[in-house]
Motif scaffolding. Sequence first.
Motif, mmCIF file in Angstrom:
data_model
loop_
_atom_site.group_PDB
_atom_site.id
_atom_site.type_symbol
_atom_site.label_atom_id
_atom_site.label_comp_id
_atom_site.label_asym_id
_atom_site.label_seq_id
_atom_site.Cartn_x
_atom_site.Cartn_y
_atom_site.Cartn_z
ATOM 1 N N ARG A 254 0.863 -1.180 0.000
ATOM 2 C CA ARG A 254 0.000 0.000 0.000
ATOM 3 C C ARG A 254 0.895 1.225 0.000
ATOM 4 O O ARG A 254 2.110 1.113 -0.149
ATOM 5 C CB ARG A 254 -0.928 -0.007 1.211
ATOM 6 C CG ARG A 254 -0.230 -0.116 2.543
ATOM 7 C CD ARG A 254 -1.232 -0.248 3.665
ATOM 8 N NE ARG A 254 -0.566 -0.326 4.952
ATOM 9 C CZ ARG A 254 -1.003 0.279 6.044
ATOM 10 N NH1 ARG A 254 -2.095 1.030 6.000
ATOM 11 N NH2 ARG A 254 -0.379 0.138 7.186
ATOM 12 N N ASP A 255 0.333 2.416 0.181
ATOM 13 C CA ASP A 255 1.132 3.633 0.126
ATOM 14 C C ASP A 255 2.237 3.617 1.171
ATOM 15 O O ASP A 255 2.048 3.130 2.301
ATOM 16 C CB ASP A 255 0.248 4.865 0.355
ATOM 17 C CG ASP A 255 -0.679 5.128 -0.816
ATOM 18 O OD1 ASP A 255 -0.408 4.607 -1.909
ATOM 19 O OD2 ASP A 255 -1.679 5.842 -0.630
ATOM 20 N N GLU A 256 3.375 4.162 0.806
ATOM 21 C CA GLU A 256 4.508 4.238 1.730
ATOM 22 C C GLU A 256 4.118 5.035 2.981
ATOM 23 O O GLU A 256 3.430 6.046 2.896
ATOM 24 C CB GLU A 256 5.696 4.914 1.037
ATOM 25 C CG GLU A 256 6.952 4.975 1.875
ATOM 26 C CD GLU A 256 8.109 5.622 1.142
ATOM 27 O OE1 GLU A 256 9.100 5.980 1.804
ATOM 28 O OE2 GLU A 256 8.014 5.772 -0.093
ATOM 29 N N GLY A 257 4.587 4.545 4.132
ATOM 30 C CA GLY A 257 4.322 5.241 5.384
ATOM 31 C C GLY A 257 2.889 5.126 5.857
ATOM 32 O O GLY A 257 2.422 5.975 6.625
ATOM 33 N N GLY A 258 2.192 4.059 5.447
ATOM 34 C CA GLY A 258 0.780 3.919 5.797
ATOM 35 C C GLY A 258 0.519 3.938 7.291
ATOM 36 O O GLY A 258 -0.452 4.540 7.753
ATOM 37 N N ASP A 259 1.376 3.300 8.076
ATOM 38 C CA ASP A 259 1.177 3.277 9.530
ATOM 39 C C ASP A 259 1.315 4.667 10.133
ATOM 40 O O ASP A 259 0.657 4.994 11.133
ATOM 41 C CB ASP A 259 2.186 2.330 10.199
ATOM 42 C CG ASP A 259 1.802 0.869 10.040
ATOM 43 O OD1 ASP A 259 0.795 0.582 9.368
ATOM 44 O OD2 ASP A 259 2.521 0.008 10.574
ATOM 45 N N LEU A 260 2.178 5.502 9.537
ATOM 46 C CA LEU A 260 2.364 6.864 10.044
ATOM 47 C C LEU A 260 1.153 7.722 9.681
ATOM 48 O O LEU A 260 0.687 8.528 10.498
ATOM 49 C CB LEU A 260 3.638 7.469 9.462
ATOM 50 C CG LEU A 260 4.924 6.667 9.699
ATOM 51 C CD1 LEU A 260 6.127 7.387 9.104
ATOM 52 C CD2 LEU A 260 5.137 6.414 11.195
ATOM 53 N N ARG A 261 0.636 7.529 8.486
ATOM 54 C CA ARG A 261 -0.555 8.277 8.068
ATOM 55 C C ARG A 261 -1.750 7.956 8.952
ATOM 56 O O ARG A 261 -2.604 8.807 9.200
ATOM 57 C CB ARG A 261 -0.912 7.939 6.615
ATOM 58 C CG ARG A 261 0.134 8.317 5.583
ATOM 59 C CD ARG A 261 -0.239 7.719 4.231
ATOM 60 N NE ARG A 261 0.821 7.830 3.256
ATOM 61 C CZ ARG A 261 0.932 8.798 2.357
ATOM 62 N NH1 ARG A 261 0.019 9.750 2.323
ATOM 63 N NH2 ARG A 261 1.928 8.819 1.501
ATOM 64 N N GLU A 262 -1.820 6.694 9.402
ATOM 65 C CA GLU A 262 -2.970 6.237 10.188
ATOM 66 C C GLU A 262 -2.757 6.370 11.687
ATOM 67 O O GLU A 262 -3.599 5.934 12.478
ATOM 68 C CB GLU A 262 -3.260 4.774 9.839
ATOM 69 C CG GLU A 262 -3.706 4.581 8.403
ATOM 70 C CD GLU A 262 -3.646 3.128 7.963
ATOM 71 O OE1 GLU A 262 -3.467 2.249 8.840
ATOM 72 O OE2 GLU A 262 -3.759 2.870 6.756
ATOM 73 N N SER A 263 -1.655 6.950 12.089
ATOM 74 C CA SER A 263 -1.354 7.193 13.513
ATOM 75 C C SER A 263 -1.330 5.914 14.334
ATOM 76 O O SER A 263 -1.768 5.903 15.496
ATOM 77 C CB SER A 263 -2.371 8.180 14.111
ATOM 78 O OG SER A 263 -2.376 9.391 13.407
ATOM 79 N N LYS A 264 -0.841 4.830 13.752
ATOM 80 C CA LYS A 264 -0.774 3.574 14.494
ATOM 81 C C LYS A 264 0.281 3.680 15.592
ATOM 82 O O LYS A 264 1.393 4.140 15.359
ATOM 83 C CB LYS A 264 -0.448 2.418 13.552
ATOM 84 C CG LYS A 264 -1.608 2.036 12.651
ATOM 85 C CD LYS A 264 -1.427 0.658 12.048
ATOM 86 C CE LYS A 264 -2.680 0.235 11.306
ATOM 87 N NZ LYS A 264 -2.537 -1.126 10.733
ATOM 88 N N ARG A 265 -0.096 3.231 16.770
ATOM 89 C CA ARG A 265 0.806 3.314 17.925
ATOM 90 C C ARG A 265 1.493 1.964 18.121
ATOM 91 O O ARG A 265 1.052 1.115 18.881
ATOM 92 C CB ARG A 265 0.038 3.762 19.159
ATOM 93 C CG ARG A 265 -0.450 5.203 19.004
ATOM 94 C CD ARG A 265 -1.246 5.700 20.188
ATOM 95 N NE ARG A 265 -1.746 7.049 19.959
ATOM 96 C CZ ARG A 265 -2.557 7.689 20.788
ATOM 97 N NH1 ARG A 265 -2.978 7.099 21.900
ATOM 98 N NH2 ARG A 265 -2.956 8.918 20.515
#
Length: 351
Positions: A254-265
Amino acid sequence: MISSATRAAIDDAIDGSLSRLRRRAAYLGDGFEQLAEAIGRATAGGKRTRPALVAASYTAFGGDSSASPALCSIAAAFELLHTAFVVHDDVIDHDTVRRGIPNVAGEFRARARARGADADDAALVGDAAAILAGDLLLHEASRLVALADVSADVRARLYALLDEAMYVSAAGELADVENAVMPDYAEAEAIFDATFNKTAVYSFSAPLCAGALLAGAPADALAALETQGGRLGLAFQLVDDLIGAFGSAEQAGRDEGGDLRESKRTPLIELARQSPSWSRVNDALALAYTGPIAVREAQLALEESGARWSVRTLIVDTLGEVRAAVEAPAFPPAARSLLRDIADRVQERIP
């Protein structure tokens, strides 16, 4: 890890379940028939990691090298379980693309729009289709275990593995979502528990134990394998967390940095929170959803905090524990080799 013949036999078992779905769907309306086809596409193209672990463990613990129908059924069950979780996870994450093409939700959103639905209603249809697809896959996974040609005792123990995998994974996914949206950060232990629970049991310890159980492995071997499978699963998920933050779009699917975009902790974020650079990291993460430039800024802030290196170190240390533990007498030589090979493959994925 497994022979091409075994892989083909497992694929045949998976295809058998998908064919059954299509046959049943043919009598239940056009929409349901399209859902069965979408489920088939969702299941295609995967790496088949979990069924390969079932089969490799079976052989490593002395099982007959031929791909028995029971082995293939149980291996297929873990692939369908995985696909179910992936389909549901996409709904949770509001993703409509998987591996560069529309996923089940994406397909049914497009289908609804083509038939005149507005955007909101199309999203409702897409999510409903994906939830139902995951439910059907979970049913098929359970059905494969229920009908496997094994003794009643072995079937009960296999069901116990599947049961634990479903419950623990659901708990981990819920905790992960709650951790992401609550205003206060969860305790570090809760973050790491969610990371372990999401993946370690259903992706590693349960498939490995299922294969060993089918091979007749003794209780001490199964207990040791459960522990080391859990460590491998934790390391694997930590690598996935790094990929979700720093990996390429190809690696992440998926898009690069997806976890950062979604604020995953994730543990990555928790380790950054414990660093002196947290204020800068926090500010960067708050803007990561806005686009690629903000994602890159968040990545740089995480790099400078030392969190990325800390996670890498944790992964390497965890895999080192596995490599040391496999020397225990409970593991036959082939099982030691298998677990070391898995540890090496997990480590090679670190971005």
